[in-house]
Design an enzyme around this catalytic site. Sequence first.
Site, PDB file in Angstrom:
ATOM      1  N   THR A 193      16.422  -5.905  13.441  1.00  0.00           N
ATOM      2  CA  THR A 193      17.308  -6.814  14.160  1.00  0.00           C
ATOM      3  C   THR A 193      18.672  -6.144  14.306  1.00  0.00           C
ATOM      4  O   THR A 193      18.833  -4.963  13.961  1.00  0.00           O
ATOM      5  CB  THR A 193      17.471  -8.136  13.386  1.00  0.00           C
ATOM      6  OG1 THR A 193      18.132  -7.823  12.153  1.00  0.00           O
ATOM      7  CG2 THR A 193      16.128  -8.794  13.107  1.00  0.00           C
ATOM      8  N   ARG A 197       0.834  -1.211   0.000  1.00  0.00           N
ATOM      9  CA  ARG A 197       0.000   0.000   0.000  1.00  0.00           C
ATOM     10  C   ARG A 197       0.866   1.259   0.000  1.00  0.00           C
ATOM     11  O   ARG A 197       0.473   2.302  -0.484  1.00  0.00           O
ATOM     12  CB  ARG A 197      -0.921   0.020   1.223  1.00  0.00           C
ATOM     13  CG  ARG A 197      -1.994  -1.042   1.187  1.00  0.00           C
ATOM     14  CD  ARG A 197      -3.006  -0.846   2.314  1.00  0.00           C
ATOM     15  NE  ARG A 197      -3.890  -1.987   2.407  1.00  0.00           N
ATOM     16  CZ  ARG A 197      -3.752  -2.986   3.269  1.00  0.00           C
ATOM     17  NH1 ARG A 197      -2.769  -2.965   4.141  1.00  0.00           N
ATOM     18  NH2 ARG A 197      -4.594  -3.993   3.262  1.00  0.00           N
ATOM     19  N   SER A 250      -1.631 -16.566   5.246  1.00  0.00           N
ATOM     20  CA  SER A 250      -2.720 -15.730   5.714  1.00  0.00           C
ATOM     21  C   SER A 250      -3.914 -16.549   6.208  1.00  0.00           C
ATOM     22  O   SER A 250      -5.044 -16.288   5.847  1.00  0.00           O
ATOM     23  CB  SER A 250      -3.168 -14.826   4.562  1.00  0.00           C
ATOM     24  OG  SER A 250      -3.722 -13.645   5.057  1.00  0.00           O
ATOM     25  N   CYS A 306      -5.710 -18.352  15.005  1.00  0.00           N
ATOM     26  CA  CYS A 306      -6.471 -18.277  16.260  1.00  0.00           C
ATOM     27  C   CYS A 306      -7.827 -18.971  16.117  1.00  0.00           C
ATOM     28  O   CYS A 306      -8.474 -19.284  17.115  1.00  0.00           O
ATOM     29  CB  CYS A 306      -6.703 -16.823  16.660  1.00  0.00           C
ATOM     30  SG  CYS A 306      -5.168 -15.943  16.924  1.00  0.00           S
ATOM     31  N   PRO A 321      20.428  -3.751  10.461  1.00  0.00           N
ATOM     32  CA  PRO A 321      19.321  -2.805  10.204  1.00  0.00           C
ATOM     33  C   PRO A 321      18.559  -3.064   8.899  1.00  0.00           C
ATOM     34  O   PRO A 321      17.474  -2.511   8.709  1.00  0.00           O
ATOM     35  CB  PRO A 321      20.004  -1.431  10.179  1.00  0.00           C
ATOM     36  CG  PRO A 321      21.467  -1.689  10.160  1.00  0.00           C
ATOM     37  CD  PRO A 321      21.734  -3.093  10.589  1.00  0.00           C
TER      38      PRO A 321
END
Length: 546
Positions: free
Chosen positions: A270, A26, A43, A47, A273
């Site tokens: 991390t 986006r 994707s 849960c 960079p």
Amino acid sequence: MHASPLRVIVIGGVAGGMSAATRLRRLNETALITVLERGPYVSFANCGLPYHLSGTVGRDDLLLHTPDSLQTRFNLDVRVHHEALQIDRAARTVTGRQTLTGEPFTLPYDRLILSPGAHAVRPPIPGIERAFPLRTVPDLDRLKAAVDTAGPHVVVIGAGFIGVEAAENLRAAGRHVTLLEAGPQVLPPLDPELAALVHQELDRQGVHVATGAAVTRVTDTHVHLHSGACLPADVVVLAAGVRPSDQLARDAGLDVATGGGILVNDHLQTSDPLIYAVGDAILTRDALDQPAFVPLAWGANRQGRVAADHLMGRPASYGPHPATAIARIFTLTAGSTGLNERQVRAAGLTPTVIHTHPASHAGYYPGAQGLHLKLVFDAATGRIYGAQAVGGDGTDKRLDVLATALHAGVRADDLADLPLAYAPPYGSAKDPVNMLGYVAQNVMDGLTRPLQWHEALSSGRQLIDVRSADEYRRGHLPGAVNIPLDTLREQAPHLAPRVLVYCQVGQRGHTAALLLNQLGVDACTLSGGYLTWQAGQASLTPAAHP
Ligand code: NAD
């Protein structure tokens, strides 16, 4: 001359990875974004997996996107069955293999986002390989096939969130479910007196719960415990916790905590960079700014977006956050935000604790349900460390208000000032969250001195039960005398100089203590009253195997 497009590789295509990839798109239409996912699905709603075991959620409804739909909508190059095996930071490449064909691949990157998640802990128990974890769609398929074809006895190992959600759904599917927990209680984020309420609900709904249960062996037909018990087990579910999947990062020489978890800065970079890390694989910081492993979907989604924003040069950071979690356990909802009392004490702090048991909405309006709230805070500063909620309707709402308050730095006593929505079907003019604020205010002002359920019997104070004679007859603290609140004024001169007054939930006890203190008796209250005391006692008794 045009600059060549930014090449971004995302490793791991579930909550954190896909949030990062779609946000990046986006913000940058020209970047070449490749998502590598070892498994067959990206994707997916992990849960939601337990809810397919009861048929509440259809399997296909768990698959939120496909590589094709992500290509069409976001122009993402999503490669499932692609396992990243090595990161060459000097050459800026990722190498790996196609898991079905074994074919190797090497891909260059300008920026890398690691979202490899966490994996199920498999305790070193003989035969444990027979137990089914529940982390991915293939895990679910295997477990569901076993449940549908095997006999009715299911043993779930581990009573954390996955364990209780699996137990609930398997019970709803008509199975005989035994939930085995090595620790002393179910749902470790809760303190024991709140967890006891969840335990009681599991019992009521026919789930056999054993705490302090040490599994010694899993055979083709049974699960054996150290106690000598041998439980029939047509299916065994593995829900003994998860560990960060940090091996790839470790092998690449990135900083990883000794105990596990990729280390990141506030921008989720991390120690290299050019490489970001998000989701269950990283360590974040809790409300006390201590390192914390919080493998929850909210954080993964938020971190994916933050990493993408920062990668695109936008000001974005992910600072200390209280972990907030919730689960449904049959008719109850249970959850917590921030730190529990145990964690606060482990950090070397001395918190003040209050319990309340309000109704979900105005008592005169039909259908009110009970709530059980616990607030852990610092009485000197009002700082909230955490809160827990167990109960019926509206438990989630109170937990979310408390999570918002905690994250925003609202003081415990200022909870009284929150202007919350009210009409009789939804709440009370003094909402349960406001009431926590009132109680906190009383404690901070020194008007009330609450003792906890585990302190009552050793307090050296005369125990006074100010409930009705009927309530007292149904059960009371050992050694307590019954002086109903309405007769307390006359009895005050005959009391010991130091007393502990209590009622059912704390409200009459509070009135009683203020009254006695003004009449010269040194009176403390029992936080959460008899109800919390009873739940606390229940938590002290390990639940044996059935
Ligand atoms: P968990 O850490 O929440 O619970 C694992 C439990 O297994 C612990 O209580 C532990 O004491 C117990 N255990 C460990 N070894 C055992 C053994 N040998 N025998 C019996 N018990 C044993 O882990 P989980 O339930 O696997 O969930 C993984 C993560 O996912 C957690 O962080 C959880 O919070 C998160 N999650 C959250 C939700 C939610 O918020 N609704 C739902 C699912 C998962």
